[in-house]
Design a protein around this motif. Structure first.
Motif, PDB file in Angstrom:
ATOM      1  N   ASN A 248      -8.822   9.410  -5.168  1.00 48.39           N
ATOM      2  CA  ASN A 248      -8.120   9.253  -6.449  1.00 48.39           C
ATOM      3  C   ASN A 248      -8.110   7.801  -6.922  1.00 48.39           C
ATOM      4  O   ASN A 248      -7.550   7.500  -7.977  1.00 48.39           O
ATOM      5  CB  ASN A 248      -6.681   9.760  -6.320  1.00 48.39           C
ATOM      6  CG  ASN A 248      -6.640  11.263  -6.107  1.00 48.39           C
ATOM      7  OD1 ASN A 248      -7.336  11.998  -6.793  1.00 48.39           O
ATOM      8  ND2 ASN A 248      -5.865  11.708  -5.125  1.00 48.39           N
ATOM      9  N   ASN A 249      -8.683   6.912  -6.156  1.00 48.05           N
ATOM     10  CA  ASN A 249      -8.743   5.494  -6.541  1.00 48.05           C
ATOM     11  C   ASN A 249      -9.367   5.375  -7.936  1.00 48.05           C
ATOM     12  O   ASN A 249     -10.418   5.960  -8.209  1.00 48.05           O
ATOM     13  CB  ASN A 249      -9.582   4.735  -5.503  1.00 48.05           C
ATOM     14  CG  ASN A 249      -9.817   3.298  -5.893  1.00 48.05           C
ATOM     15  OD1 ASN A 249     -10.601   3.018  -6.806  1.00 48.05           O
ATOM     16  ND2 ASN A 249      -9.160   2.395  -5.221  1.00 48.05           N
ATOM     17  N   GLU A 250      -8.679   4.606  -8.798  1.00 48.64           N
ATOM     18  CA  GLU A 250      -9.069   4.534 -10.208  1.00 48.64           C
ATOM     19  C   GLU A 250     -10.514   4.057 -10.427  1.00 48.64           C
ATOM     20  O   GLU A 250     -11.249   4.622 -11.227  1.00 48.64           O
ATOM     21  CB  GLU A 250      -8.138   3.551 -10.914  1.00 48.64           C
ATOM     22  CG  GLU A 250      -7.321   4.152 -12.025  1.00 48.64           C
ATOM     23  CD  GLU A 250      -6.399   3.117 -12.618  1.00 48.64           C
ATOM     24  OE1 GLU A 250      -6.892   2.224 -13.311  1.00 48.64           O
ATOM     25  OE2 GLU A 250      -5.171   3.199 -12.343  1.00 48.64           O
ATOM     26  N   THR A 251     -10.888   3.003  -9.712  1.00 47.34           N
ATOM     27  CA  THR A 251     -12.251   2.462  -9.870  1.00 47.34           C
ATOM     28  C   THR A 251     -13.276   3.508  -9.436  1.00 47.34           C
ATOM     29  O   THR A 251     -14.319   3.697 -10.081  1.00 47.34           O
ATOM     30  CB  THR A 251     -12.414   1.188  -9.018  1.00 47.34           C
ATOM     31  OG1 THR A 251     -11.339   0.317  -9.337  1.00 47.34           O
ATOM     32  CG2 THR A 251     -13.728   0.499  -9.280  1.00 47.34           C
ATOM     33  N   PHE A 252     -12.961   4.192  -8.335  1.00 47.13           N
ATOM     34  CA  PHE A 252     -13.866   5.226  -7.822  1.00 47.13           C
ATOM     35  C   PHE A 252     -14.024   6.348  -8.847  1.00 47.13           C
ATOM     36  O   PHE A 252     -15.143   6.770  -9.163  1.00 47.13           O
ATOM     37  CB  PHE A 252     -13.314   5.775  -6.497  1.00 47.13           C
ATOM     38  CG  PHE A 252     -14.113   6.909  -5.927  1.00 47.13           C
ATOM     39  CD1 PHE A 252     -15.349   6.691  -5.341  1.00 47.13           C
ATOM     40  CD2 PHE A 252     -13.632   8.209  -5.993  1.00 47.13           C
ATOM     41  CE1 PHE A 252     -16.098   7.750  -4.822  1.00 47.13           C
ATOM     42  CE2 PHE A 252     -14.371   9.275  -5.476  1.00 47.13           C
ATOM     43  CZ  PHE A 252     -15.606   9.043  -4.891  1.00 47.13           C
TER      44      PHE A 252
ATOM     45  N   ASN B 278      -7.840  13.816   0.696  1.00 48.24           N
ATOM     46  CA  ASN B 278      -8.176  12.409   0.915  1.00 48.24           C
ATOM     47  C   ASN B 278      -7.791  11.596  -0.322  1.00 48.24           C
ATOM     48  O   ASN B 278      -8.504  11.597  -1.320  1.00 48.24           O
ATOM     49  CB  ASN B 278      -9.688  12.296   1.193  1.00 48.24           C
ATOM     50  CG  ASN B 278     -10.132  10.864   1.434  1.00 48.24           C
ATOM     51  OD1 ASN B 278      -9.336   9.916   1.334  1.00 48.24           O
ATOM     52  ND2 ASN B 278     -11.404  10.694   1.734  1.00 48.24           N
ATOM     53  N   LYS B 279      -6.671  10.896  -0.239  1.00 47.36           N
ATOM     54  CA  LYS B 279      -6.141  10.231  -1.444  1.00 47.36           C
ATOM     55  C   LYS B 279      -7.005   9.067  -1.918  1.00 47.36           C
ATOM     56  O   LYS B 279      -6.906   8.646  -3.059  1.00 47.36           O
ATOM     57  CB  LYS B 279      -4.676   9.831  -1.256  1.00 47.36           C
ATOM     58  CG  LYS B 279      -4.380   8.831  -0.164  1.00 47.36           C
ATOM     59  CD  LYS B 279      -2.879   8.532  -0.180  1.00 47.36           C
ATOM     60  CE  LYS B 279      -2.466   7.404   0.743  1.00 47.36           C
ATOM     61  NZ  LYS B 279      -2.893   7.532   2.142  1.00 47.36           N
ATOM     62  N   ARG B 280      -7.887   8.582  -1.067  1.00 50.54           N
ATOM     63  CA  ARG B 280      -8.813   7.520  -1.513  1.00 50.54           C
ATOM     64  C   ARG B 280      -9.706   7.997  -2.661  1.00 50.54           C
ATOM     65  O   ARG B 280     -10.213   7.198  -3.438  1.00 50.54           O
ATOM     66  CB  ARG B 280      -9.714   7.088  -0.364  1.00 50.54           C
ATOM     67  CG  ARG B 280      -8.991   6.296   0.685  1.00 50.54           C
ATOM     68  CD  ARG B 280      -9.946   5.956   1.791  1.00 50.54           C
ATOM     69  NE  ARG B 280      -9.272   5.255   2.861  1.00 50.54           N
ATOM     70  CZ  ARG B 280      -9.727   5.163   4.085  1.00 50.54           C
ATOM     71  NH1 ARG B 280     -10.859   5.741   4.402  1.00 50.54           N
ATOM     72  NH2 ARG B 280      -9.073   4.499   5.000  1.00 50.54           N
TER      73      ARG B 280
END
Ligand SMILES: Cc1cc2nc3c(=O)[nH]c(=O)nc-3n(C[C@H](O)[C@H](O)[C@H](O)COP(=O)(O)O)c2cc1C
Length: 208
Positions: free
Chosen positions: A94-98, A90-92
């Motif tokens: 890797n979201n920076e803010t997350f 799930n590439k989400r």
């Protein structure tokens, strides 16, 4: 206060100005009926076709809250261990803010001490139950601020799906899943309007 004619200190903008993600609460009982008022705001929140796919579990008991807190920490620890595997699927994730947020919650308690949790349960058989839970959560946070209480959202309750003891403690009915929780408590200082670290209005909003 916000330049809109007729606006009062209890309109939604004024309430949001006083709401902030609380990391500590003062100990002690809450004002009488406060939790009931807050959960009533959640009950009155809208849902698709008035399907009402949300249930609320109010965790007042100190021992139950301590167990929920430990369960949330376990949920975080389990997620952290398997993080790379999940992120590959799930590439989400890797979201920076997350990722930055996760790093801040790597250790310590993910629920503030002295809190009272309102756990939302979503009807897993119904579309839009996530939106309904979100509406209920926000309605409840506004009401918490209106009655002068500090509050925090906790998404870590969602990872409790695999923890049978937590599901049993909360009495999750068949067909329902644990969603995000609102935790409320006595503020360490009276709530005051403070500037928010938010995207500037013209970046966030386009008019057509
Ligand atoms: C649905 C939802 C779930 C959230 N879950 C968490 C969480 O698990 N842990 C956390 O520290 N903050 C969580 N937050 C809170 C945000 O981090 C917080 O609202 C944001 O940092 C803004 O803080 P402020 O309102 O004090 O400006 C959540 C917020 C929302 C809307």
């Amino acid at each position: 206060m916000n330049g809109v004619e007729g606006a009062t200190a209890t309109d939604a903008v004024a309430l949001l100005e006083r709401t902030s993600h609380a990391v500590t609460f003062a100990p002690g009982a809450l004002p009488p009926m406060a939790l009931r008022r807050i959960v009533e705001a959640g009950r009155l929140a809208p849902s698709l076709y008035n399907s009402q796919p949300v249930r609320f579990v109010v965790v007042r008991d100190r021992d139950a809250y301590a167990r929920l807190l430990a369960g949330c920490n376990k949920s975080r620890d389990t997620f952290m261990k398997a993080r790379k595997v999940f992120a590959a699927m799930n590439k989400r994730l890797n979201n920076e803010t997350f990722v930055r947020g996760l790093e801040r919650q790597r250790s310590g308690d993910v629920l503030p001490e002295h809190g009272f949790a309102i756990v939302t349960l979503q009807d897993d058989t119904l579309t839009e139950s996530i939106e309904a839970c979100s509406c209920a959560l926000m309605a409840m946070q506004l009401e918490a601020t209106a009655v002068g209480l500090a509050s925090a959202f906790c998404s870590w309750t969602r990872g409790l799906g695999f923890q049978k003891d937590m599901v049993a403690m909360l009495g999750v009915p068949k067909g329902f899943k644990i969603f995000t929780s609102l935790v409320v408590g006595n503020p360490v200082a009276p709530l005051v309007a403070a500037p928010k670290a938010r995207r500037p209005f013209d970046d966030a909003v386009t008019w057509i």
